[in-house]
Motif scaffolding. Structure first.
Motif, PDB file in Angstrom:
ATOM      1  N   ALA A 183     119.552 -85.734  42.913  1.00 16.52           N
ATOM      2  CA  ALA A 183     118.682 -86.204  43.990  1.00 16.52           C
ATOM      3  C   ALA A 183     119.029 -85.496  45.291  1.00 16.52           C
ATOM      4  CB  ALA A 183     118.821 -87.721  44.159  1.00 16.52           C
ATOM      5  N   GLU A 184     118.001 -85.107  46.009  1.00 17.02           N
ATOM      6  CA  GLU A 184     118.157 -84.495  47.319  1.00 17.02           C
ATOM      7  C   GLU A 184     117.413 -85.354  48.338  1.00 17.02           C
ATOM      8  OE1 GLU A 184     116.693 -80.558  47.039  1.00 17.02           O
ATOM      9  OE2 GLU A 184     118.232 -79.863  45.625  1.00 17.02           O
ATOM     10  N   PRO A 185     117.779 -85.252  49.620  1.00 19.61           N
ATOM     11  CA  PRO A 185     117.094 -86.058  50.641  1.00 19.61           C
ATOM     12  C   PRO A 185     115.593 -85.788  50.656  1.00 19.61           C
ATOM     13  CG  PRO A 185     119.098 -85.094  51.531  1.00 19.61           C
ATOM     14  CD  PRO A 185     118.907 -84.483  50.182  1.00 19.61           C
ATOM     15  N   LEU A 186     114.824 -86.860  50.724  1.00 21.76           N
ATOM     16  CA  LEU A 186     113.366 -86.751  50.712  1.00 21.76           C
ATOM     17  C   LEU A 186     112.765 -86.756  52.112  1.00 21.76           C
ATOM     18  CD1 LEU A 186     112.626 -89.306  47.848  1.00 21.76           C
ATOM     19  CD2 LEU A 186     112.433 -86.835  47.687  1.00 21.76           C
ATOM     20  N   ALA A 187     113.338 -87.546  53.014  1.00 15.56           N
ATOM     21  CA  ALA A 187     112.723 -87.776  54.321  1.00 15.56           C
ATOM     22  C   ALA A 187     112.463 -86.493  55.108  1.00 15.56           C
ATOM     23  CB  ALA A 187     113.596 -88.730  55.136  1.00 15.56           C
ATOM     24  N   PRO A 188     113.358 -85.477  55.121  1.00 14.95           N
ATOM     25  CA  PRO A 188     113.079 -84.282  55.926  1.00 14.95           C
ATOM     26  C   PRO A 188     111.829 -83.525  55.495  1.00 14.95           C
ATOM     27  CG  PRO A 188     115.409 -84.382  55.354  1.00 14.95           C
ATOM     28  CD  PRO A 188     114.714 -85.441  54.555  1.00 14.95           C
ATOM     29  N   GLU A 189     111.341 -83.752  54.293  1.00 13.33           N
ATOM     30  CA  GLU A 189     110.192 -83.003  53.799  1.00 13.33           C
ATOM     31  C   GLU A 189     108.858 -83.674  54.114  1.00 13.33           C
ATOM     32  OE1 GLU A 189     110.590 -80.075  52.460  1.00 13.33           O
ATOM     33  OE2 GLU A 189     112.786 -80.233  52.564  1.00 13.33           O
ATOM     34  N   PHE A 190     108.880 -84.845  54.767  1.00 10.76           N
ATOM     35  CA  PHE A 190     107.640 -85.574  54.988  1.00 10.76           C
ATOM     36  C   PHE A 190     107.468 -85.910  56.460  1.00 10.76           C
ATOM     37  CE2 PHE A 190     108.662 -86.206  50.552  1.00 10.76           C
ATOM     38  CZ  PHE A 190     107.429 -86.028  49.942  1.00 10.76           C
ATOM     39  N   ALA A 191     106.235 -86.225  56.797  1.00  9.75           N
ATOM     40  CA  ALA A 191     105.889 -86.497  58.194  1.00  9.75           C
ATOM     41  C   ALA A 191     106.451 -87.845  58.643  1.00  9.75           C
ATOM     42  CB  ALA A 191     104.371 -86.483  58.360  1.00  9.75           C
ATOM     43  N   ASP A 192     106.396 -88.060  59.932  1.00 17.15           N
ATOM     44  CA  ASP A 192     106.876 -89.311  60.521  1.00 17.15           C
ATOM     45  C   ASP A 192     105.760 -90.353  60.454  1.00 17.15           C
ATOM     46  OD1 ASP A 192     108.303 -91.220  61.805  1.00 17.15           O
ATOM     47  OD2 ASP A 192     108.075 -90.363  63.819  1.00 17.15           O
ATOM     48  N   ASP A 193     105.440 -90.784  59.260  1.00 18.39           N
ATOM     49  CA  ASP A 193     104.401 -91.792  59.056  1.00 18.39           C
ATOM     50  C   ASP A 193     104.880 -92.773  57.993  1.00 18.39           C
ATOM     51  OD1 ASP A 193     104.297 -90.295  56.769  1.00 18.39           O
ATOM     52  OD2 ASP A 193     102.295 -89.475  57.111  1.00 18.39           O
ATOM     53  N   GLU A 194     103.932 -93.531  57.404  1.00 22.45           N
ATOM     54  CA  GLU A 194     104.333 -94.512  56.402  1.00 22.45           C
ATOM     55  C   GLU A 194     105.000 -93.864  55.198  1.00 22.45           C
ATOM     56  OE1 GLU A 194     101.090 -96.393  58.816  1.00 22.45           O
ATOM     57  OE2 GLU A 194     101.481 -94.431  57.936  1.00 22.45           O
ATOM     58  N   VAL A 195     104.508 -92.701  54.770  1.00 23.82           N
ATOM     59  CA  VAL A 195     105.125 -92.006  53.643  1.00 23.82           C
ATOM     60  C   VAL A 195     106.533 -91.552  54.004  1.00 23.82           C
ATOM     61  CG1 VAL A 195     104.906 -90.066  52.054  1.00 23.82           C
ATOM     62  CG2 VAL A 195     102.873 -91.305  52.774  1.00 23.82           C
ATOM     63  N   GLY A 196     106.699 -91.097  55.235  1.00 26.59           N
ATOM     64  CA  GLY A 196     108.033 -90.718  55.688  1.00 26.59           C
ATOM     65  C   GLY A 196     108.985 -91.910  55.707  1.00 26.59           C
ATOM     66  N   GLU A 197     108.478 -93.077  56.132  1.00 28.32           N
ATOM     67  CA  GLU A 197     109.307 -94.286  56.110  1.00 28.32           C
ATOM     68  C   GLU A 197     109.693 -94.655  54.679  1.00 28.32           C
ATOM     69  OE1 GLU A 197     107.157 -97.310  58.101  1.00 28.32           O
ATOM     70  OE2 GLU A 197     107.138 -96.297  60.041  1.00 28.32           O
ATOM     71  N   LEU A 198     108.736 -94.506  53.744  1.00 22.42           N
ATOM     72  CA  LEU A 198     109.046 -94.784  52.349  1.00 22.42           C
ATOM     73  C   LEU A 198     110.090 -93.809  51.814  1.00 22.42           C
ATOM     74  CD1 LEU A 198     108.491 -96.280  49.701  1.00 22.42           C
ATOM     75  CD2 LEU A 198     106.561 -94.733  49.305  1.00 22.42           C
ATOM     76  N   ALA A 199     109.958 -92.537  52.165  1.00 21.43           N
ATOM     77  CA  ALA A 199     110.948 -91.548  51.728  1.00 21.43           C
ATOM     78  C   ALA A 199     112.327 -91.867  52.295  1.00 21.43           C
ATOM     79  CB  ALA A 199     110.496 -90.143  52.162  1.00 21.43           C
ATOM     80  N   GLN A 200     112.376 -92.302  53.559  1.00 18.15           N
ATOM     81  CA  GLN A 200     113.663 -92.664  54.160  1.00 18.15           C
ATOM     82  C   GLN A 200     114.269 -93.875  53.454  1.00 18.15           C
ATOM     83  OE1 GLN A 200     115.320 -90.981  56.731  1.00 18.15           O
ATOM     84  NE2 GLN A 200     116.953 -92.336  56.027  1.00 18.15           N
ATOM     85  N   ALA A 201     113.411 -94.857  53.120  1.00 17.05           N
ATOM     86  CA  ALA A 201     113.910 -96.037  52.405  1.00 17.05           C
ATOM     87  C   ALA A 201     114.435 -95.652  51.022  1.00 17.05           C
ATOM     88  CB  ALA A 201     112.795 -97.082  52.277  1.00 17.05           C
ATOM     89  N   LEU A 202     113.742 -94.723  50.353  1.00 17.74           N
ATOM     90  CA  LEU A 202     114.213 -94.259  49.044  1.00 17.74           C
ATOM     91  C   LEU A 202     115.533 -93.513  49.172  1.00 17.74           C
ATOM     92  CD1 LEU A 202     110.867 -93.037  47.415  1.00 17.74           C
ATOM     93  CD2 LEU A 202     112.223 -95.015  46.759  1.00 17.74           C
ATOM     94  N   ASP A 203     115.688 -92.733  50.238  1.00 23.26           N
ATOM     95  CA  ASP A 203     116.958 -92.036  50.465  1.00 23.26           C
ATOM     96  C   ASP A 203     118.102 -93.034  50.661  1.00 23.26           C
ATOM     97  OD1 ASP A 203     115.826 -89.568  50.201  1.00 23.26           O
ATOM     98  OD2 ASP A 203     115.565 -89.228  52.353  1.00 23.26           O
ATOM     99  N   ASP A 204     117.845 -94.073  51.458  1.00 25.88           N
ATOM    100  CA  ASP A 204     118.878 -95.090  51.687  1.00 25.88           C
ATOM    101  C   ASP A 204     119.230 -95.813  50.379  1.00 25.88           C
ATOM    102  OD1 ASP A 204     118.766 -94.380  54.321  1.00 25.88           O
ATOM    103  OD2 ASP A 204     117.455 -96.036  54.910  1.00 25.88           O
ATOM    104  N   TYR A 205     118.197 -96.146  49.601  1.00 22.20           N
ATOM    105  CA  TYR A 205     118.449 -96.824  48.325  1.00 22.20           C
ATOM    106  C   TYR A 205     119.222 -95.921  47.372  1.00 22.20           C
ATOM    107  CZ  TYR A 205     117.504 -99.073  43.846  1.00 22.20           C
ATOM    108  OH  TYR A 205     117.635 -99.649  42.616  1.00 22.20           O
ATOM    109  N   ALA A 206     118.841 -94.645  47.307  1.00 21.43           N
ATOM    110  CA  ALA A 206     119.547 -93.711  46.432  1.00 21.43           C
ATOM    111  C   ALA A 206     121.008 -93.562  46.849  1.00 21.43           C
ATOM    112  CB  ALA A 206     118.846 -92.350  46.447  1.00 21.43           C
ATOM    113  N   ALA A 207     121.249 -93.544  48.168  1.00 20.81           N
ATOM    114  CA  ALA A 207     122.633 -93.420  48.641  1.00 20.81           C
ATOM    115  C   ALA A 207     123.456 -94.651  48.237  1.00 20.81           C
ATOM    116  CB  ALA A 207     122.637 -93.244  50.158  1.00 20.81           C
ATOM    117  N   ARG A 208     122.886 -95.850  48.411  1.00 21.77           N
ATOM    118  CA  ARG A 208     123.615 -97.057  48.024  1.00 21.77           C
ATOM    119  C   ARG A 208     123.838 -97.102  46.511  1.00 21.77           C
ATOM    120  NH1 ARG A 208     119.845 -99.444  51.551  1.00 21.77           N
ATOM    121  NH2 ARG A 208     118.759-100.368  49.762  1.00 21.77           N
ATOM    122  N   LEU A 209     122.803 -96.697  45.752  1.00 21.52           N
ATOM    123  CA  LEU A 209     122.928 -96.719  44.296  1.00 21.52           C
ATOM    124  C   LEU A 209     123.966 -95.703  43.820  1.00 21.52           C
ATOM    125  CD1 LEU A 209     121.779 -97.993  41.725  1.00 21.52           C
ATOM    126  CD2 LEU A 209     120.092 -96.139  41.650  1.00 21.52           C
TER     127      LEU A 209
END
Length: 427
Positions: A183-209
């Motif tokens: 897994a690689e960070p997702l958030a840097p590849e997406f815009a600062d919108d709802e999809v970007g927020e979802l990507a950031q949440a997935l990054d945080d979840y992946a880090a905790r997991l």
């Protein structure tokens, strides 16, 4: 991170523009259709009327020409009998009538009637062309509805792909991570919108997991290491004691039991460590494991359980078979299946049959219900009549080991008599 407008805003704007544009196009089309139909009707009516006037002048040059669209008649009380019979009883006002025209076809008319001071006045207007215009307009509007429906479908598909493209890209990247196993960070590849927020949440979840999995692996490795050390000491000490010249038969039997228990504990630790890592490992140096040999060792290790019970345990090797799996994994699976059969069988026999497909453990115990066969492989579920201690985890561990190595394990009742059949099929 790239800065763009919110996905919600883009959706609202896209659908607003789409609705406005489609409404404008439909309004333009409706006005254009109405104008064309009206112009066509007026032009056709004027051409027919001027041809009719020209024909009347040529045929009756001494008479005043009459119009075909609007015609008028007047009669007095004494001459009203000359009017058509259906007109004579009409009241004052406008009436809808249908009559044959000069061309022999049925026409629809609006007939205005006025009876006043002994004079009957009739004014007839041909509305057949108006009806034809309404019909043409209806067909044109229906055609426009279908056309704009197809156009809206095409535009909607294009807009959906355009607006939801970031979501599709996010799903694609997640599928690639699953395929590549990293897994690689997702958030840097997406815009600062709802999809970007979802990507950031997935990054945080992946880090905790990932952190939790790493801690679990470290814990399992530490526990495995700490448990293997005392077990190795027990095994070596038992081996040394068995070599003593003054060893009594009773003490030798107890040392063998300690040796078997130590070996079983070591095999169980190795199998549980493989399960915790979800790691499939074959035998060392590419060797295979003889199923019949492991089954025989397991049966010998279970002999103490049948010492006080009238039970006979048989090993029937019909076809020698080997599997590409560690002996410890196979031993853990067979220990649970054969051990359960011995535990639940109060008298009779337990037969272990080995053939090319796998192993079947057949007992003469109380048996199982068909509806409970699959439930026995769930964690914490124990069979009816289970005595002694146990947490109901043995068959659940067997199921997980089989899933890891592609084997199939099942339980079913015997059809000829009381008892159950446990089958282990190697894939």
């Amino acid at each position: 991170m790239r800065s763009r407008r919110k996905l919600r805003f883009r959706l609202v704007v896209s659908f607003a523009l789409f609705g406005f544009g489609l409404s404008a196009l439909f309004a333009f089309a409706a006005l254009n259709i109405r104008s064309r139909v009206e112009d066509q009707l007026v032009t056709a009516t004027l051409i027919d009327e001027v041809n009719n006037l020209n024909q009347q002048v040529h045929e009756h040059p001494d008479q005043q020409p009459r119009f075909g669209i609007v015609e008028a008649w007047t009669w007095s009380d004494r001459t009203i009998y000359k009017a058509p019979l259906a007109w004579q009883s009409l009241a004052n006002g406008v009436h809808d009538i249908s009559e044959k025209g000069a061309d022999g076809r049925l026409h629809r008319y609006k007939l205005a009637v006025e009876h006043k001071d002994g004079i009957y006045s009739f004014l007839r207007y041909d509305v057949s062309r108006d009806e034809l215009g309404k019909q043409q307009l209806l067909f044109s509007v229906i055609g426009a509805v279908f056309l704009f429906g197809l156009l809206s479908l095409a535009i909607g598909l294009w807009l959906s792909r355009k607006v939801l493209k970031p979501v599709s890209q996010l799903a694609q990247r997640l599928r690639e991570f699953r395929r590549l196993g990293k897994a690689e960070p997702l958030a840097p590849e997406f815009a600062d919108d709802e999809v970007g927020e979802l990507a950031q949440a997935l990054d945080d979840y992946a880090a905790r997991l990932t952190s939790m999995v790493e801690r679990d692996r470290e814990f399992n490795s530490d526990v495995s290491h700490e448990l293997r050390t005392p077990l190795a000491v027990i095994a070596s000490t038992t081996e040394l004691l068995q070599g003593s010249p003054d060893l009594t038969p009773k003490l030798a039997e107890r040392l063998k039991r300690i040796e078997r228990a130590s070996r079983q504990a070591t095999e169980l630790i190795e199998a549980l460590l493989l399960l915790s890592r979800a790691e499939r490992r074959g035998p060392t140096r590419g060797e295979t494991t003889d199923v019949a040999k492991v089954a025989g060792d397991v049966i010998e290790s279970q002999r103490p359980q049948i010492r006080d019970k009238p039970i006979a345990v048989y090993l029937d090797v019909r076809t020698p078979v080997s599997v590409n799996a560690p002996a410890s994994v196979l031993a853990v699976a067979l220990t649970n299946l054969i051990g359960n059969a011995i535990k639940y069988t109060l008298e009779g026999e337990v037969r272990v049959e080995v053939d090319a497909n796998g192993i079947e453990v057949i007992d003469t115990g109380p048996g199982i219900k068909p509806e409970d066969a699959e439930r026995l492989f769930q964690r914490g579920v124990r069979g009816e009549g289970a005595g002694g201690s146990g947490a109901g985890l043995g068959l659940a561990i067997v199921r997980r080991l089989c899933e890891l190595y592609g084997w199939q394990v099942a339980m079913r009742p015997r059809g000829d008599r009381n008892g159950a059949i446990a089958s282990l099929v190697f894939g």
